[in-house]
Design a protein around this motif. Sequence first.
Motif, PDB file in Angstrom:
ATOM      1  N   GLY A  49       1.086  -1.215  -0.062  1.00 43.14           N
ATOM      2  CA  GLY A  49      -0.163   0.158   0.050  1.00 43.14           C
ATOM      3  C   GLY A  49       0.822   1.374   0.054  1.00 43.14           C
ATOM      4  O   GLY A  49       0.175   2.338  -0.391  1.00 43.14           O
ATOM      5  N   SER A  50       2.158   1.130  -0.019  1.00 44.71           N
ATOM      6  CA  SER A  50       2.925   2.316   0.128  1.00 44.71           C
ATOM      7  C   SER A  50       4.408   2.045  -0.132  1.00 44.71           C
ATOM      8  O   SER A  50       5.321   2.198   0.465  1.00 44.71           O
ATOM      9  CB  SER A  50       3.045   2.823   1.645  1.00 44.71           C
ATOM     10  N   PRO A  51       4.533   1.802  -1.597  1.00 42.50           N
ATOM     11  CA  PRO A  51       5.997   1.606  -2.210  1.00 42.50           C
ATOM     12  C   PRO A  51       6.598   2.631  -1.954  1.00 42.50           C
ATOM     13  O   PRO A  51       6.201   3.862  -2.046  1.00 42.50           O
ATOM     14  CB  PRO A  51       5.678   1.002  -3.470  1.00 42.50           C
ATOM     15  N   ARG A  52       8.096   2.523  -1.583  1.00 41.78           N
ATOM     16  CA  ARG A  52       9.111   3.604  -1.501  1.00 41.78           C
ATOM     17  C   ARG A  52      10.226   3.541  -2.566  1.00 41.78           C
ATOM     18  O   ARG A  52      10.496   2.470  -3.043  1.00 41.78           O
ATOM     19  CB  ARG A  52       9.583   3.638   0.133  1.00 41.78           C
ATOM     20  N   GLU A  53      10.755   4.636  -2.825  1.00 39.98           N
ATOM     21  CA  GLU A  53      11.656   4.909  -3.760  1.00 39.98           C
ATOM     22  C   GLU A  53      13.026   4.137  -3.210  1.00 39.98           C
ATOM     23  O   GLU A  53      13.925   3.720  -3.879  1.00 39.98           O
ATOM     24  CB  GLU A  53      11.993   6.293  -4.136  1.00 39.98           C
ATOM     25  N   GLU A  54      13.163   4.194  -1.829  1.00 46.20           N
ATOM     26  CA  GLU A  54      14.295   3.540  -1.098  1.00 46.20           C
ATOM     27  C   GLU A  54      14.215   2.187  -1.235  1.00 46.20           C
ATOM     28  O   GLU A  54      15.162   1.519  -1.586  1.00 46.20           O
ATOM     29  CB  GLU A  54      14.444   3.720   0.189  1.00 46.20           C
ATOM     30  N   ASP A  55      13.018   1.514  -1.395  1.00 45.47           N
ATOM     31  CA  ASP A  55      12.784  -0.053  -1.739  1.00 45.47           C
ATOM     32  C   ASP A  55      13.290  -0.294  -3.050  1.00 45.47           C
ATOM     33  O   ASP A  55      13.956  -1.257  -3.465  1.00 45.47           O
ATOM     34  CB  ASP A  55      11.249  -0.429  -1.505  1.00 45.47           C
ATOM     35  N   LEU A  56      12.882   0.721  -3.961  1.00 47.61           N
ATOM     36  CA  LEU A  56      13.155   0.355  -5.295  1.00 47.61           C
ATOM     37  C   LEU A  56      14.789   0.660  -5.618  1.00 47.61           C
ATOM     38  O   LEU A  56      15.383  -0.219  -6.381  1.00 47.61           O
ATOM     39  CB  LEU A  56      12.531   1.448  -6.249  1.00 47.61           C
ATOM     40  N   ASP A  57      15.296   1.362  -4.884  1.00 39.91           N
ATOM     41  CA  ASP A  57      16.741   1.562  -4.915  1.00 39.91           C
ATOM     42  C   ASP A  57      17.215   0.184  -4.514  1.00 39.91           C
ATOM     43  O   ASP A  57      18.465  -0.134  -5.091  1.00 39.91           O
ATOM     44  CB  ASP A  57      17.379   2.917  -4.394  1.00 39.91           C
ATOM     45  N   ALA A  58      17.089  -0.170  -3.462  1.00 38.21           N
ATOM     46  CA  ALA A  58      17.711  -1.297  -2.973  1.00 38.21           C
ATOM     47  C   ALA A  58      17.486  -2.543  -3.836  1.00 38.21           C
ATOM     48  O   ALA A  58      18.309  -3.376  -4.010  1.00 38.21           O
ATOM     49  CB  ALA A  58      16.820  -1.813  -1.458  1.00 38.21           C
ATOM     50  N   PHE A  59      15.981  -2.839  -4.578  1.00 36.83           N
ATOM     51  CA  PHE A  59      16.017  -3.768  -5.566  1.00 36.83           C
ATOM     52  C   PHE A  59      16.903  -3.393  -6.646  1.00 36.83           C
ATOM     53  O   PHE A  59      17.555  -4.459  -7.244  1.00 36.83           O
ATOM     54  CB  PHE A  59      14.442  -3.481  -6.161  1.00 36.83           C
ATOM     55  N   PHE A  60      17.105  -2.249  -7.153  1.00 38.00           N
ATOM     56  CA  PHE A  60      18.078  -1.918  -8.129  1.00 38.00           C
ATOM     57  C   PHE A  60      19.661  -2.560  -7.936  1.00 38.00           C
ATOM     58  O   PHE A  60      20.198  -3.207  -8.818  1.00 38.00           O
ATOM     59  CB  PHE A  60      18.209  -0.636  -8.549  1.00 38.00           C
ATOM     60  N   ASP A  61      19.861  -2.472  -6.664  1.00 41.53           N
ATOM     61  CA  ASP A  61      21.366  -2.653  -6.183  1.00 41.53           C
ATOM     62  C   ASP A  61      21.322  -4.038  -6.053  1.00 41.53           C
ATOM     63  O   ASP A  61      22.211  -4.571  -6.650  1.00 41.53           O
ATOM     64  CB  ASP A  61      21.425  -2.182  -4.662  1.00 41.53           C
ATOM     65  N   ALA A  62      20.209  -4.770  -5.530  1.00 45.13           N
ATOM     66  CA  ALA A  62      20.266  -6.331  -5.722  1.00 45.13           C
ATOM     67  C   ALA A  62      20.193  -6.891  -7.021  1.00 45.13           C
ATOM     68  O   ALA A  62      20.797  -7.818  -7.175  1.00 45.13           O
ATOM     69  CB  ALA A  62      18.923  -6.792  -4.837  1.00 45.13           C
ATOM     70  N   MET A  63      19.503  -6.246  -7.967  1.00 45.62           N
ATOM     71  CA  MET A  63      19.600  -6.733  -9.251  1.00 45.62           C
ATOM     72  C   MET A  63      20.965  -6.665 -10.048  1.00 45.62           C
ATOM     73  O   MET A  63      21.606  -7.763 -10.675  1.00 45.62           O
ATOM     74  CB  MET A  63      18.582  -5.858 -10.300  1.00 45.62           C
ATOM     75  N   ARG A  64      21.571  -5.492  -9.510  1.00 47.38           N
ATOM     76  CA  ARG A  64      22.892  -5.341 -10.144  1.00 47.38           C
ATOM     77  C   ARG A  64      23.844  -6.118  -9.779  1.00 47.38           C
ATOM     78  O   ARG A  64      25.031  -6.774 -10.174  1.00 47.38           O
ATOM     79  CB  ARG A  64      23.606  -3.972 -10.083  1.00 47.38           C
ATOM     80  N   SER A  65      23.899  -6.659  -8.160  1.00 46.69           N
ATOM     81  CA  SER A  65      24.700  -7.372  -7.629  1.00 46.69           C
ATOM     82  C   SER A  65      24.503  -8.720  -7.960  1.00 46.69           C
ATOM     83  O   SER A  65      25.513  -9.714  -7.749  1.00 46.69           O
ATOM     84  CB  SER A  65      24.327  -7.269  -6.032  1.00 46.69           C
ATOM     85  N   HIS A  66      23.493  -9.175  -8.359  1.00 46.74           N
ATOM     86  CA  HIS A  66      23.045 -10.714  -8.677  1.00 46.74           C
ATOM     87  C   HIS A  66      23.024 -10.759 -10.257  1.00 46.74           C
ATOM     88  O   HIS A  66      22.459 -11.829 -10.681  1.00 46.74           O
ATOM     89  CB  HIS A  66      22.085 -11.261  -7.777  1.00 46.74           C
ATOM     90  N   GLU A  67      23.285  -9.754 -11.228  1.00 45.52           N
ATOM     91  CA  GLU A  67      22.936  -9.871 -12.494  1.00 45.52           C
ATOM     92  C   GLU A  67      23.734 -11.123 -13.364  1.00 45.52           C
ATOM     93  O   GLU A  67      23.216 -11.574 -14.347  1.00 45.52           O
ATOM     94  CB  GLU A  67      23.345  -8.478 -13.183  1.00 45.52           C
ATOM     95  N   SER A  68      24.632 -11.754 -13.010  1.00 40.78           N
ATOM     96  CA  SER A  68      25.598 -12.778 -13.416  1.00 40.78           C
ATOM     97  C   SER A  68      24.838 -14.173 -12.928  1.00 40.78           C
ATOM     98  O   SER A  68      25.265 -14.987 -13.387  1.00 40.78           O
ATOM     99  CB  SER A  68      26.747 -12.590 -13.444  1.00 40.78           C
TER     100      SER A  68
END
Length: 150
Positions: free
Chosen positions: A75-94
Amino acid sequence: MPADLASIHNCRFVDDRLATSGQPTVEQLGAIAAAGFGTVINLGLHDDPRYSLPDERGTVESLGMRYVHIPVQFGSPREEDLDAFFDAMRSHESEKTWIHCAANMRVSAFLGLYRVREMGWDAKRAFELMHGLWQPNAVWSAFIATVLAR
């Protein structure tokens, strides 16, 4: 797609190293590990037994996978959550990565935003997965529009 993985709620194989879904069971996490996935990213919460496991981190790690938990309030997504997701995606991209939440709604929205912001995809193509699963409500539509505008 193996039947044991296809049975996971709203399961979608994005490509050869990325899959998304709703909440898997303990047994389904075993099938995810057996299929060669090395990382599980969970955007769901741990506070509702209808949509979470008692010890998902422990289960995932006991199966030899890495676990990343980014609890996103639906009910309240935050840009901080999205930034953490982006970081996780980059960290595990391979790595082969499985991303889930309760119903693949948060995941599909965040993945669409990742594809636009980080991968340069056009929005129509980036959000095809999301639109195949759900149409964002007012909160999520506003969140997506805000992120795309910045």
